[in-house]
Design an enzyme around this catalytic site. Structure first.
Site, short mmCIF file in Angstrom:
data_model
loop_
_atom_site.label_atom_id
_atom_site.label_comp_id
_atom_site.label_asym_id
_atom_site.label_seq_id
_atom_site.Cartn_x
_atom_site.Cartn_y
_atom_site.Cartn_z
N ARG A 15 128.37 25.74 4.62
CA ARG A 15 127.67 26.12 3.38
C ARG A 15 126.29 26.71 3.71
O ARG A 15 125.80 26.59 4.82
CB ARG A 15 127.54 24.92 2.45
CG ARG A 15 128.82 24.46 1.82
CD ARG A 15 128.67 23.15 1.07
NE ARG A 15 128.45 22.02 1.98
CZ ARG A 15 128.29 20.76 1.58
NH1 ARG A 15 128.30 20.47 0.28
NH2 ARG A 15 128.13 19.80 2.46
N LYS A 75 122.61 20.32 3.54
CA LYS A 75 122.70 18.96 4.07
C LYS A 75 121.34 18.44 4.50
O LYS A 75 120.39 19.19 4.67
CB LYS A 75 123.68 18.91 5.25
CG LYS A 75 125.13 19.05 4.82
CD LYS A 75 125.54 18.03 3.77
CE LYS A 75 125.54 16.62 4.28
NZ LYS A 75 125.86 15.63 3.22
N TYR A 94 120.11 18.05 -0.16
CA TYR A 94 120.66 16.70 -0.19
C TYR A 94 119.99 15.88 0.91
O TYR A 94 119.78 16.38 2.03
CB TYR A 94 122.18 16.71 0.05
CG TYR A 94 122.99 17.22 -1.11
CD1 TYR A 94 123.01 16.53 -2.32
CD2 TYR A 94 123.75 18.37 -1.00
CE1 TYR A 94 123.77 16.98 -3.39
CE2 TYR A 94 124.50 18.84 -2.05
CZ TYR A 94 124.50 18.14 -3.25
OH TYR A 94 125.24 18.60 -4.32
N HIS A 96 120.31 11.77 0.90
CA HIS A 96 121.09 10.54 1.10
C HIS A 96 120.37 9.61 2.09
O HIS A 96 120.91 9.24 3.14
CB HIS A 96 122.50 10.87 1.59
CG HIS A 96 123.29 11.72 0.65
ND1 HIS A 96 123.74 11.25 -0.56
CD2 HIS A 96 123.70 13.01 0.73
CE1 HIS A 96 124.40 12.21 -1.19
NE2 HIS A 96 124.38 13.29 -0.42
N GLU A 118 120.57 14.83 -4.89
CA GLU A 118 121.44 13.78 -5.42
C GLU A 118 120.76 12.81 -6.37
O GLU A 118 121.44 12.00 -7.01
CB GLU A 118 122.13 13.00 -4.29
CG GLU A 118 121.22 12.05 -3.52
CD GLU A 118 120.52 12.71 -2.35
OE1 GLU A 118 119.92 11.98 -1.54
OE2 GLU A 118 120.58 13.96 -2.24
N SER A 134 130.50 16.59 -6.09
CA SER A 134 131.38 15.47 -6.42
C SER A 134 132.71 16.00 -6.96
O SER A 134 133.78 15.44 -6.67
CB SER A 134 130.73 14.56 -7.46
OG SER A 134 129.58 13.93 -6.93
N ASP A 270 128.41 9.37 2.24
CA ASP A 270 127.04 9.86 2.31
C ASP A 270 126.03 8.78 1.94
O ASP A 270 124.87 8.83 2.37
CB ASP A 270 126.84 11.06 1.37
CG ASP A 270 127.25 12.38 2.01
OD1 ASP A 270 127.12 12.50 3.23
OD2 ASP A 270 127.71 13.26 1.28
N MET A 301 132.40 16.59 3.29
CA MET A 301 133.72 17.10 2.91
C MET A 301 133.68 18.51 2.33
O MET A 301 134.45 19.38 2.75
CB MET A 301 134.40 16.15 1.91
CG MET A 301 134.91 14.86 2.50
SD MET A 301 135.60 13.77 1.23
CE MET A 301 137.02 14.71 0.66
#
Length: 370
Positions: A15, A75, A94, A96, A118, A134, A270, A301
């Protein structure tokens, strides 16, 4: 503002933080977009596509980080990327952080302002920047479960939808949120026998009405989950506590009651995973086996369907990225309490209460946000 987008370096992460269309919108807003060479190749967008919309291509990530004021990624930054962040940077991606103390410590050392997709909220308390991924992960989880249930991949040798005269697979979905709902859609469509667990009765009622009896809904208690686990062929872990580590709903002892070749797919990985035996895997080596049960715990994923995922994510993140670019991070966070809910790290401290609690770290909210 100078907005930088480096190439993602997590294993098999294809991505990109900014699609050419998003870059074009930022350029039209009088901002400068700096992209690392090759950053968009994983979604089929070459450097020329970005140059056509006015973005500037640079040779490496170090140049992106050195020149940009805001870094937009997909990420969480790897440790090498954290080392390139400074107090003058705003990071929008993101994160996490709850299950990742090393990353949290590195971000705190950098002094940057880090805003996590998130934990950004909307007026209804939902998570609009987590939702598109999601949706993707939920739908993918059933494809993955069906694949690894095949005998050639070590599974029980069961066809998810069965055939006339042979019963379908039993699919148990833990969590009726966005990921769980999307998993249920695909599982029901593939004619599996589907059971969804959640503690939100109103949500279970919604699913019961929408699916018109084509799945079962059960209030989540330990006893109910234990009973379902014994008969399950595929279990999808789709629970979420915003910002916090996921609760462990499937214990090691429960695995011993399952049949060999069953499949666990942990969408919650995550946030640390919702199975006691989970640990993060990659697309290169996606599964491991514990007590005969296959675990799929890939932490990115949606990266496998990079084009779909990148565009879905950009459609959600672009308005917030534009606000940050137009106003600067501080004013954008003051003006929008929902964006402010995404603030995880600022000035060397953890600025999100749930993240701080799980990391056992002091929670320090900036004075100007009180």
């Amino acid at each position: 503002m100078r907005i930088g987008c480096p190439k993602e370096i997590k294993t098999r992460e294809y991505r990109v933080g900014l699609t050419p269309e998003s870059a074009a919108e930022l350029v039209r807003g009088s901002h400068e977009v700096i992209l690392e060479a090759g950053a968009g190749l994983g979604i089929g967008a070459d450097d020329a596509a970005y140059r056509r919309v006015g973005a500037r291509i640079v040779a490496d990530a170090a140049t992106v980080f050195a020149e940009a004021e805001m870094i937009v990624k997909v990420k969480e930054p790897q440790i090498a990327e954290c080392a390139m962040l400074t107090p003058s940077h705003t990071l929008f991606t993101y994160l996490h952080l709850a299950p990742d103390p090393d990353q949290a410590a590195a971000l705190m050392r950098s002094g940057c302002t880090a805003i996590a997709y998130e934990t950004v909220t909307d007026a209804d308390g939902r998570l609009p920047l987590l939702k598109p991924m999601s949706e993707v992960a939920g739908r993918m989880s059933i494809q993955v479960g069906a694949n690894f249930l095949e005998k050639t991949h070590g599974g029980r040798g069961v066809l998810l939808g069965g055939v006339p005269g042979v019963k379908p697979a039993d699919v148990v979905i833990l969590g009726a949120g966005v990921a769980g709902y999307n998993a249920a859609q695909i599982a029901v469509g593939m004619r599996a026998r589907v059971t969804v667990f959640d503690k939100n009765l109103a949500r279970l009622e919604e699913l019961d009405r929408e699916f018109n009896g084509r799945l079962e809904t059960i209030y989540s208690t330990r006893a109910a989950v234990e009973e379902a686990v014994r008969e399950a062929d595929v279990i999808i872990g789709a629970v979420l506590v915003p910002g916090a580590a996921a609760p462990k709903l499937i214990t090691r002892d429960m695995l011993k009651t399952m049949r060999p070749g069953c499949v666990l797919v942990d969408i919650s990985i995550d946030q640390g995973g919702c199975f006691e035996t989970s640990h993060a895997t990659t697309h290169d080596d996606p599964v491991f086996v514990v007590d005969g049960v296959i675990h799929y715990c890939v932490a990115n994923m949606p990266g496998a369907v990079s084009r779909t995922s990148a565009y879905a994510l950009n459609h959600a993140t672009l308005p917030f990225a534009m606000a940050l670019a137009n106003k600067g991070a501080r004013q954008a966070l003051i003006d929008d309490p929902h964006l402010a809910a995404g603030l995880n790290v600022h000035a060397g401290a953890i600025a999100h209460e749930a993240v701080a609690r799980d990391l056992n770290t002091p929670f320090v909210r900036p004075d100007w946000l009180h």
